[in-house]
Write an enzyme that holds these catalytic residues in place. Sequence first.
Site: not given
Lengths: 516, 516
Positions: B268-269, B272, B298
């Site tokens: 997830h990170e 980003h 997101e």
Amino acid sequence: MTERPEPIQALRDQLAVISDLRAAASVLQWDQQTYMPPGGGGGRALQLATLTRLAHEAFIAPRTAELLDACERLAATLDPDSDDAAIVRMTRRDYDRLTRLPADFVAERAREASLSTEVWKEARKRNDFAAYRPSLEKMADFARRTAEYLGYREHAYDALLDLYEPDMTAREVDVVFARLREVTVPFVQAIATRGRPVDDAVLHQDFPEDAQAAFGLAVAQAFGYDLSRGRLDVSAHPFASGFGTGDVRITTRYTRGNLTEAVFGIFHEAGHAMYEQGVAPELDRTLLARGASYALHESQSRMWENVVGRSRPFWEHYLPALRAHFPEQLAGVGVDTFYRAVNKVLPSLIRTSADEVTYNLHIMLRFDLEKALLEGTVRPAELPEAWNAKMEEYLGVRPPTDADGVLQDIHWSGGALGYFPTYTLGNVISVQLYEAATAAHPAIPEEIGRGEFSTLLGWLRQHVHRHGRKFLPREILQRATGQALTPEPYLGYLQRKFGEIYGLSGTGAVRTAAAP
Amino acid sequence: MTERPEPIQALRDQLAVISDLRAAASVLQWDQQTYMPPGGGGGRALQLATLTRLAHEAFIAPRTAELLDACERLAATLDPDSDDAAIVRMTRRDYDRLTRLPADFVAERAREASLSTEVWKEARKRNDFAAYRPSLEKMADFARRTAEYLGYREHAYDALLDLYEPDMTAREVDVVFARLREVTVPFVQAIATRGRPVDDAVLHQDFPEDAQAAFGLAVAQAFGYDLSRGRLDVSAHPFASGFGTGDVRITTRYTRGNLTEAVFGIFHEAGHAMYEQGVAPELDRTLLARGASYALHESQSRMWENVVGRSRPFWEHYLPALRAHFPEQLAGVGVDTFYRAVNKVLPSLIRTSADEVTYNLHIMLRFDLEKALLEGTVRPAELPEAWNAKMEEYLGVRPPTDADGVLQDIHWSGGALGYFPTYTLGNVISVQLYEAATAAHPAIPEEIGRGEFSTLLGWLRQHVHRHGRKFLPREILQRATGQALTPEPYLGYLQRKFGEIYGLSGTGAVRTAAAP
């Protein structure tokens, strides 16, 4: 809220912004040396340039001068030992110096220093002094012009030295260094020719990094380095860096084949960090919440690294703990063997790895050459030969290459002439302070032998640390020891300690003083 | 040097200083979350306040307005797709919004938000909504006043939403959310009542942190997260943080008894971070070198975490690599079992640990309540009951305590009303973008099955990342996909994927689209 006179509060507010900007820049530099990925380098240089410029502009702004003038009109009403009085006094000192340098000159010097440092790195790698010489000439010229802008009474060197050691003069350094040299040069020769040889093979085995770190940090904490306000990381070049009294960090580097580099490096940096952790928190965000000078800072790092950390009582207590980390490597090694090993004296080529006795001779050589460069009596082209001749004169060794000689240090490439003497002055002061502490508390050496350091640290906190930059270094030394700067305690310490290790006696005047 | 018109260069110079100050603040925040010792907290808050204030003052200075005016007079001469035109356009947008809020109001709001967050932490710990209610009332009031200062056409919510999702309106969100809810609520019920049960016990064993980190980081690198311009550290609350395109870092946290938290958290990170690493370097130091909006950001994190990282082809390729890290824990676990386990759907109380299907229902609930708070149709005192009723309506579960209900999120305590919808919009956009990428490159799903991600990343770089904040999010989405925001691709993806996993069919309209 506060009863401070309004201009003083306004000056403090102005300084708080500058202090915050400087602290932020220090965090960015710490990060650059520890965790920043390589791709961050370009952006980081620009961020640092912006923070530095904003802090500088805020400091030299006309508003600062107006506030200073208003504060000085109140000065008679202030206790000269108060924080407010010190803030006004030291801000005036800083302001007058920084505003003497034209902004364009400062910017050009910073740019050239950065380029010169890159040239130096490459030249050292390729052992090519000729490639570096034009940069060195440029930086020596910048140093001369800096001194002219700043002004001085006696010697251009004084103006540069004052940047690192406020209020110190080249003449004072000359006197101290001459006396040190007079004793040290024959002492080193005596050790080499008549000393009982020291074998330090025990230090050169395989020592896993984790265990080095665990031992080093445990000792640093025992010294009094507060990890709730600090931390230890790894960097290529070890340093200590503070962002206020609540956050003062250290770094080290590990070499598996060498026990002493990281361990004594941690002691050393912890000494620097404990100084800044010990500044009175009331001085946070004032520009005074740091060490009073480079030499006083170095006196703290050398105190814990050498006077304490390389003492016999220290190792009588800590050798078993070290052995628990390295049971095979240190099996059967006694305190005497170990103590002698970590204190081996050997004239060598590289300053940063020199022992306690020969270290200062490396510094004297650089001081001599810096003065000569400023006077123009040695030209940059002549430096390698001048360097090598001095090495033979002071240490009896001659560098086979310039990389091991005149090219070894980064300082001159960045224009930092006038910095080197503070290393040796730090050594001298470390013993002056230690003797004053033991005179007040004669149990300190015994306490060290029990792994207890709070009496010594408490004395340093009380007499040195808490003041930060409130007073000039000579004032702090005088208040703490009742003496001006003098090399005699330090010479006595060296002669006692190394005379005993090398089985020499009567090599010079030994003055009575406590030593651990 | 440059051929830029003078006012544009001057505006860029002004923005570069602001960008540097913001980057420095981000480094200080990163450090605070990762390595700062506890004692640094007090000083750090002051340093951050100073940097933030200086950046804000520089941005709203009259000089910025003058430069903007001068630049706008040149606007007709600029290609609207050029960096310079975008800088003028977006700076005007930011400037008008930021200058509408009085400085005193912003400062008071920041102070109250900080206090309110502390109250919330304590109230959540003690499950005491009543203690938190006055703070929540205050922050809701600040949100209302913020909306009034900023201005809006239709609903006060629009003004707040625009801070996170520029140019988006509550009416648009309503339409998307209504459609999502219409399909999702019965789908979740169908899974619960008619779905073939999924057992995720395999994920709840002992998984040493080091191996979790090694696997997670290896995958992130395979995705295309560039470690020469990034790094992975540990923090209590995972985040990604960029200081320019050359340095974009991520953090995660490890739980030994849970394999998925850290591993999918890293995916997830990294999503980003790859977004910000992919911004054109020409935009560095312009304020446009970051994601275009919270929802677009997101969409990138959810793309790599869920659309890629929770897909069957992904685990067909990566399960053997994961098993090499955890041979005992994953012995005999096949792809089907593992794939189903990481996609288990279960209505639950806590948003942050919700699965892909139920997650958006948590968001809709919050969006409904935020609007009602702004309209005054629900008062803060009524929130716990309104929350619990909505939970039963949307998810069929009722929080036994407020700590597991209305007190679970930090956002409202800091005044961040209008933020929540961007999470679900990000999910929606992630599939719109993924389908556009696979329409252009139909081999992408197969490539994922071979552990190859460069075609997908390349498409995202080209159509989303490189633009940074040059265009409004709706413009970027339209250019990249040829479509406006629509929930249909996302609904199709959910129904196909989870219909297959749970052995359901005919639970809703399935639109043709490629999926991995």
